[in-house]
Write an enzyme that holds these catalytic residues in place. Structure first.
Site, PDB file in Angstrom:
ATOM      1  N   ASN A 210      26.963 -18.324  56.715  1.00  0.00           N
ATOM      2  CA  ASN A 210      28.038 -18.559  57.684  1.00  0.00           C
ATOM      3  C   ASN A 210      27.448 -18.570  59.089  1.00  0.00           C
ATOM      4  O   ASN A 210      26.245 -18.397  59.258  1.00  0.00           O
ATOM      5  CB  ASN A 210      29.148 -17.515  57.524  1.00  0.00           C
ATOM      6  CG  ASN A 210      28.634 -16.113  57.786  1.00  0.00           C
ATOM      7  OD1 ASN A 210      28.234 -15.793  58.888  1.00  0.00           O
ATOM      8  ND2 ASN A 210      28.608 -15.282  56.727  1.00  0.00           N
ATOM      9  N   LYS A 289      13.986 -24.864  42.363  1.00  0.00           N
ATOM     10  CA  LYS A 289      14.724 -25.694  43.309  1.00  0.00           C
ATOM     11  C   LYS A 289      15.545 -26.741  42.532  1.00  0.00           C
ATOM     12  O   LYS A 289      14.995 -27.436  41.674  1.00  0.00           O
ATOM     13  CB  LYS A 289      13.748 -26.396  44.255  1.00  0.00           C
ATOM     14  CG  LYS A 289      14.461 -27.210  45.302  1.00  0.00           C
ATOM     15  CD  LYS A 289      13.488 -27.905  46.229  1.00  0.00           C
ATOM     16  CE  LYS A 289      14.242 -28.848  47.129  1.00  0.00           C
ATOM     17  NZ  LYS A 289      13.361 -29.764  47.823  1.00  0.00           N
ATOM     18  N   PHE A 323      36.229  -5.695  61.222  1.00  0.00           N
ATOM     19  CA  PHE A 323      36.488  -6.858  62.055  1.00  0.00           C
ATOM     20  C   PHE A 323      37.272  -7.845  61.187  1.00  0.00           C
ATOM     21  O   PHE A 323      37.240  -7.752  59.952  1.00  0.00           O
ATOM     22  CB  PHE A 323      35.178  -7.514  62.509  1.00  0.00           C
ATOM     23  CG  PHE A 323      34.708  -7.050  63.856  1.00  0.00           C
ATOM     24  CD1 PHE A 323      34.220  -5.765  64.028  1.00  0.00           C
ATOM     25  CD2 PHE A 323      34.746  -7.902  64.954  1.00  0.00           C
ATOM     26  CE1 PHE A 323      33.778  -5.335  65.263  1.00  0.00           C
ATOM     27  CE2 PHE A 323      34.301  -7.491  66.203  1.00  0.00           C
ATOM     28  CZ  PHE A 323      33.820  -6.203  66.367  1.00  0.00           C
ATOM     29  N   LYS A 337      44.897  -7.454  56.927  1.00  0.00           N
ATOM     30  CA  LYS A 337      43.595  -6.908  56.477  1.00  0.00           C
ATOM     31  C   LYS A 337      43.508  -5.416  56.754  1.00  0.00           C
ATOM     32  O   LYS A 337      42.959  -4.657  55.964  1.00  0.00           O
ATOM     33  CB  LYS A 337      42.450  -7.627  57.177  1.00  0.00           C
ATOM     34  CG  LYS A 337      42.091  -8.917  56.467  1.00  0.00           C
ATOM     35  CD  LYS A 337      40.898  -9.642  57.043  1.00  0.00           C
ATOM     36  CE  LYS A 337      40.764 -10.967  56.307  1.00  0.00           C
ATOM     37  NZ  LYS A 337      40.079 -11.994  57.026  1.00  0.00           N
ATOM     38  N   LYS A 341      42.834  -3.335  53.483  1.00  0.00           N
ATOM     39  CA  LYS A 341      41.486  -2.762  53.303  1.00  0.00           C
ATOM     40  C   LYS A 341      41.447  -1.272  53.616  1.00  0.00           C
ATOM     41  O   LYS A 341      40.455  -0.603  53.327  1.00  0.00           O
ATOM     42  CB  LYS A 341      40.475  -3.516  54.164  1.00  0.00           C
ATOM     43  CG  LYS A 341      40.414  -5.011  53.795  1.00  0.00           C
ATOM     44  CD  LYS A 341      39.124  -5.648  54.225  1.00  0.00           C
ATOM     45  CE  LYS A 341      39.082  -7.127  53.864  1.00  0.00           C
ATOM     46  NZ  LYS A 341      37.736  -7.590  53.531  1.00  0.00           N
TER      47      LYS A 341
HETATM   48  O1  PMT Z   1      27.810 -12.555  64.774  1.00  0.00           O
HETATM   49  P1  PMT Z   1      28.430 -13.309  65.930  1.00  0.00           P
HETATM   50  O2  PMT Z   1      27.911 -14.737  66.029  1.00  0.00           O
HETATM   51  O3  PMT Z   1      28.324 -12.557  67.229  1.00  0.00           O
HETATM   52  O4  PMT Z   1      29.991 -13.481  65.609  1.00  0.00           O
HETATM   53  C1  PMT Z   1      30.807 -12.356  65.579  1.00  0.00           C
HETATM   54  C2  PMT Z   1      31.769 -12.394  64.401  1.00  0.00           C
HETATM   55  C3  PMT Z   1      32.746 -13.540  64.585  1.00  0.00           C
HETATM   56  C4  PMT Z   1      31.014 -12.557  63.082  1.00  0.00           C
HETATM   57  C5  PMT Z   1      32.512 -11.001  64.400  1.00  0.00           C
HETATM   58  O5  PMT Z   1      33.200 -10.865  65.588  1.00  0.00           O
HETATM   59  C6  PMT Z   1      33.471 -10.893  63.235  1.00  0.00           C
HETATM   60  O6  PMT Z   1      34.600 -11.324  63.281  1.00  0.00           O
HETATM   61  N1  PMT Z   1      33.006 -10.272  62.121  1.00  0.00           N
HETATM   62  C7  PMT Z   1      33.723 -10.172  60.851  1.00  0.00           C
HETATM   63  C8  PMT Z   1      33.614 -11.462  60.100  1.00  0.00           C
HETATM   64  C9  PMT Z   1      34.287 -11.413  58.742  1.00  0.00           C
HETATM   65  O7  PMT Z   1      33.627 -11.388  57.747  1.00  0.00           O
HETATM   66  O8  PMT Z   1      35.580 -11.291  58.774  1.00  0.00           O
HETATM   67  P2  PMT Z   1      36.511 -11.300  57.470  1.00  0.00           P
HETATM   68  O9  PMT Z   1      37.861 -11.479  58.037  1.00  0.00           O
HETATM   69  O10 PMT Z   1      36.013 -12.273  56.468  1.00  0.00           O
HETATM   70  O11 PMT Z   1      36.309  -9.842  56.875  1.00  0.00           O
HETATM   71  C10 PMT Z   1      37.110  -8.745  57.283  1.00  0.00           C
HETATM   72  C11 PMT Z   1      36.267  -7.479  57.278  1.00  0.00           C
HETATM   73  O12 PMT Z   1      35.875  -7.177  55.930  1.00  0.00           O
HETATM   74  C12 PMT Z   1      34.999  -7.526  58.085  1.00  0.00           C
HETATM   75  O13 PMT Z   1      34.815  -6.258  58.684  1.00  0.00           O
HETATM   76  C13 PMT Z   1      33.923  -7.792  57.058  1.00  0.00           C
HETATM   77  O14 PMT Z   1      32.671  -7.224  57.475  1.00  0.00           O
HETATM   78  C14 PMT Z   1      34.475  -7.085  55.838  1.00  0.00           C
HETATM   79  N2  PMT Z   1      34.085  -7.691  54.558  1.00  0.00           N
HETATM   80  C15 PMT Z   1      34.398  -8.976  54.261  1.00  0.00           C
HETATM   81  C16 PMT Z   1      34.089  -9.492  53.020  1.00  0.00           C
HETATM   82  C17 PMT Z   1      33.426  -8.668  52.077  1.00  0.00           C
HETATM   83  N3  PMT Z   1      33.077  -9.139  50.887  1.00  0.00           N
HETATM   84  N4  PMT Z   1      33.108  -7.406  52.417  1.00  0.00           N
HETATM   85  C18 PMT Z   1      33.444  -6.901  53.620  1.00  0.00           C
HETATM   86  O15 PMT Z   1      33.146  -5.743  53.906  1.00  0.00           O
END
Ligand code: PMT
Length: 404
Positions: A210, A289, A323, A337, A341
């Site tokens: 990503n 590959k 986040f 979320k 979560k």
């Molecule tokens: O890294 P940068 O370029 O500075 O960009 C910052 C950012 C946009 C990545 C950051 O600000 C951000 O939003 N991070 C969270 C991205 C994300 O995965 O969001 P989500 O909505 O998909 O997940 C929600 C939360 O669950 C997040 O805290 C994530 O870390 C967590 N998660 C998600 C999926 C998973 N399988 N396990 C998790 O723990």
């Protein structure tokens, strides 16, 4: 606590002596760095006498000619050991150097080399102050989290009246104390931060990834460290240099990130999940590959939800901050979320907005708890990281956080 006063060449340079005294009254160990122009206004001996320390005026001191290496080491040490750099007076010239990253004298080199907070107290002629170039430089410095203590109005040394007179010493001291106090409010705490984007391999050369650069997570790690925390940074691949003192745990996949987080989470008082974690991985990873043979269908399976697992295992008093990266109905999805979560708070950002979110140096977010939704308007990721910690600290005061 060591603080460095940078003096650049303006008539207000004499006031820097008063500033040195005022900072010493706050029990600070003050060191002074002067530009060559500043030495035309005040003798380095004045500051050496006040502080009891050698005043650095040049990159290579005359007496160090025989041993430039030790001079360089001493100068690097000045950058690494200072807790704050306050430049007063800050001339238009030194502000321009800082803004453009020039390093042709010791003070401008120190600005680039230090990771300590920087405060500038500009002083100059009113037209120089009002000039768009100066204002643009200040804008740039503000975006980089430099604290600007603006000049006051009044009669200036040049005979003109208006803005440009260095502000009063108590206001500068207050700004210095502000950044120093700020720095220690996470003292004794361990903060675990995840950053970057996890990668799920399809074959030995391809992966599902990503756009995360890691900048948000690394800004949080830096801020936590500045504020006195011990930092464990669990990072997916990024092109960034980790903060100097944090413990970096490099990972690649969601599974590796999960294992690292679960292994280390008991050490942490605060866990912040800023990483962009892959929600799916290919069900089968090819050992070789893959060849281009026509249309390709790949079956994906969901990855572990690390944030949910961490929230389910949290200790009393631990704070779990997630986040959420959203592109529509941002706050509603963020709130969903938060509840689903089980985090204590979610920082939700709209990653469809131009100039913020993924890979940008800037971001805007809403800090969500079950009770509040606080808008954090667009700012640098460094500033946002500090704002996030201010909010985290209001959630629970240190005495109720888990014991070390
Ligand atoms: O890294 P940068 O370029 O500075 O960009 C910052 C950012 C946009 C990545 C950051 O600000 C951000 O939003 N991070 C969270 C991205 C994300 O995965 O969001 P989500 O909505 O998909 O997940 C929600 C939360 O669950 C997040 O805290 C994530 O870390 C967590 N998660 C998600 C999926 C998973 N399988 N396990 C998790 O723990």
């Amino acid at each position: 606590m060591k603080v460095t006063v940078g003096v650049s060449g303006g008539i207000a340079a004499y006031k820097a002596a008063e500033l040195v005294r005022a900072l010493q009254r706050q029990a600070l160990d003050v060191h002074v760095v002067m530009t060559e122009a500043a030495t035309k206004f005040v003798q380095p001996l004045t500051f050496a006498s006040l502080t009891g320390h050698k005043v650095i005026t040049h990159m290579w001191s005359a007496e160090d000619n025989s041993d430039n290496l030790s001079s360089a080491i001493e100068h690097i040490d000045a950058a690494q050991t200072t807790e704050a750099l306050v430049v007063a007076p800050a001339t238009a010239d030194i502000l321009a150097k800082f803004a453009h990253g020039l390093a042709d004298d010791f003070l401008s080199t120190l600005y680039l080399a230090t990771t300590a907070p920087v405060i500038v107290a500009p002083a100059m002629n009113v037209n120089m102050w009002n000039h768009p170039a100066t204002q643009a430089n200040l804008e740039t410095l503000g975006q980089r989290n430099v604290t600007i203590v603006p000049p006051g109005d009044g009669y200036l040394a040049c005979g003109m009246q208006g803005s440009g007179r260095m502000t009063e010493i108590p206001a500068i001291v207050e700004a210095v104390l502000g950044v120093l106090n700020h720095r220690n409010d996470l003292q004794g705490q361990t903060v675990l931060i995840t950053a970057g984007g996890t990668r799920e391999a399809l074959d030995p050369v391809r992966f599902l990834g990503n756009r995360s650069s890691g900048k948000m997570g690394y800004a949080l790690a830096e801020a936590a460290e500045r504020r006195g925390a011990r930092v464990i940074l669990i990072s997916a691949p990024t092109a960034l240099r980790p903060p100097a003192n944090c413990e970096l745990v490099p990972v690649v996949t969601t599974g590796e990130m999960r294992d690292a987080v679960l292994r280390r989470m008991d050490e942490a008082n605060i866990i912040i999940k800023a990483a962009a974690v892959a929600d799916y991985r290919p069900r089968i990873k090819s050992d070789q590959k893959m060849k281009r043979t026509g249309p390709l269908t790949v079956e994906f399976e969901p990855t572990e939800d690390i944030l949910s697992e961490v929230a389910a295992r949290k200790h009393p008093g631990q704070l779990i901050i997630g986040f959420a990266a959203e592109t529509e109905n941002v706050v509603a999805h963020g709130r969903d979320k938060l509840l689903r979560k089980g985090a204590d708070a979610i920082v939700v950002n709209d990653v469809s907005r131009e100039g913020v979110g993924f890979d940008s140096d800037r971001n805007a977010a809403t800090f969500l708890t079950p009770h509040i939704a606080l808008d954090l308007q667009e700012m640098s990721k460094r500033q946002l990281a500090d704002r996030i910690f201010e909010e985290i600290l209001t959630l629970r005061r240190p005495q109720s956080l888990v014991a070390e």
